[in-house]
Design a protein around this motif. Structure first.
Motif, PDB file in Angstrom:
ATOM      1  N   SER A 178       0.848  -1.193   0.000  1.00  0.00           N
ATOM      2  CA  SER A 178       0.000   0.000   0.000  1.00  0.00           C
ATOM      3  C   SER A 178       0.883   1.243   0.000  1.00  0.00           C
ATOM      4  O   SER A 178       1.951   1.254   0.610  1.00  0.00           O
ATOM      5  CB  SER A 178      -0.926   0.011   1.219  1.00  0.00           C
ATOM      6  N   SER A 214      -6.326  -9.209   3.377  1.00  0.00           N
ATOM      7  CA  SER A 214      -7.219  -9.243   4.542  1.00  0.00           C
ATOM      8  C   SER A 214      -8.284  -8.173   4.396  1.00  0.00           C
ATOM      9  O   SER A 214      -7.991  -7.044   3.997  1.00  0.00           O
ATOM     10  CB  SER A 214      -6.432  -9.021   5.844  1.00  0.00           C
ATOM     11  N   ASP A 215      -9.515  -8.515   4.724  1.00  0.00           N
ATOM     12  CA  ASP A 215     -10.646  -7.604   4.546  1.00  0.00           C
ATOM     13  C   ASP A 215     -10.456  -6.323   5.361  1.00  0.00           C
ATOM     14  O   ASP A 215     -10.209  -6.368   6.566  1.00  0.00           O
ATOM     15  CB  ASP A 215     -11.939  -8.314   4.977  1.00  0.00           C
ATOM     16  N   ILE A 217      -8.066  -4.324   5.559  1.00  0.00           N
ATOM     17  CA  ILE A 217      -6.731  -4.134   6.141  1.00  0.00           C
ATOM     18  C   ILE A 217      -5.724  -3.921   5.016  1.00  0.00           C
ATOM     19  O   ILE A 217      -5.626  -4.736   4.096  1.00  0.00           O
ATOM     20  CB  ILE A 217      -6.311  -5.337   7.008  1.00  0.00           C
ATOM     21  N   SER A 219      -2.094  -3.760   3.156  1.00  0.00           N
ATOM     22  CA  SER A 219      -0.884  -4.581   3.187  1.00  0.00           C
ATOM     23  C   SER A 219       0.302  -3.736   3.635  1.00  0.00           C
ATOM     24  O   SER A 219       0.161  -2.571   4.007  1.00  0.00           O
ATOM     25  CB  SER A 219      -0.632  -5.192   1.806  1.00  0.00           C
TER      26      SER A 219
END
Length: 278
Positions: A178, A214-215, A217, A219
């Protein structure tokens, strides 16, 4: 019989074609995508958190504070000349979200004020030198209506306009990570309103348009160069102070040992004439 056989063959071919088309378009039907506004989770009143979900799983997330500066014309007091004013449009937390996700392309649409304003951000994933895979912002568009009088007061010849970037390659980030940047990032968009320049300012940013594992969330973060430079500038005085202190300690230590060694050596008399007389 031949006619009947031909009809059956044609019917079978049509059924087969429909079956194949059904297989091809089935993923498109099943891939339901929806936007979610999570800005209520942010402690910063200026920052929005927006997500695009596909089949109940997050596929794109954007967290940032945004302000757009839009020039527009107003009529001067003489009723003849035009004066350019500036409208400042913050991105509200209550905006409506739409978007699309794919393996190498994705986009998010953020609308507010009954669709008087809509911001489109487009992302792509690509390979660069040495096979390094990255993602980037490839295009930004802003659709606005100067007939909306909250920000465009007394606009001359009001109407709808589109501002767009050209050949954009921004926020380049390694795939699977991200983009994170606290510092302000600025993009310039060219408007259909007499080629005026619209400024898009973003800060306190975290964006990930691909590979969210991950939902809701993000990276691993990839910090922007501006933040890295600012952190280095903040740390530089401490580093220089540490080095200077170390040099002083080493100098004092060497001087101390020099004095100690000098004190232990036998002192010879300076006047040696007494040895000659002997």
């Amino acid at each position: 019989m031949e006619l009947l056989s031909g009809v059956r063959t044609s019917e079978s071919a049509r059924v087969l074609l429909l079956w194949v088309l059904g297989l091809l378009f089935r993923p498109m039907v099943l891939a339901e995508q929806e936007g979610e506004n999570l800005s209520g989770l942010s402690t910063n009143p200026d920052k929005g958190i927006f997500a695009v979900r596909e089949n109940g799983t997050t596929c794109l997330m954007v967290e940032f504070a945004v302000r757009l500066t839009v020039p527009f014309d107003v009529l001067a007091l003489n009723g003849i000349d035009l004066i350019t004013e500036q409208a400042y449009l913050p991105l509200p937390r209550g905006a409506e979200i739409e978007g699309k996700c794919a393996s190498t392309e994705s986009e998010i649409h953020i609308s507010w004020k009954d669709n008087a304003y809509t911001l489109h951000i487009y992302f792509i994933k690509e390979f660069r030198d040495k096979g390094v895979e990255v993602w980037k912002v490839s295009k930004v568009q802003f659709f606005y209506d100067t007939a909306e009088t909250t920000h465009f007061i007394n606009a001359y010849n009001p109407g709808k306009h589109t501002a767009s970037t050209h050949r954009l390659s921004a926020l380049v980030t390694p795939a699977g990570q991200s983009y994170v940047c606290a510092a302000q990032q600025t993009l310039t968009l060219i408007s259909t309103d007499h080629q005026k320049g619209v400024t898009l300012s973003m800060y306190d940013i975290q964006i990930q348009p691909f590979d969210i594992t991950s939902d809701f969330i993000f990276s691993e973060p990839y910090k922007c160069i501006t933040d890295q430079r600012e952190r280095l500038e903040e740390a530089l005085p401490f580093v220089l102070g540490f080095i200077l202190g170390l040099i002083i300690v080493i100098t004092l230590t060497v001087y101390h040992f020099h004095l100690k060694l000098t004190a232990q050596q036998p002192q010879l008399p300076r006047d040696r004439s007494m040895y000659k007389n002997m």
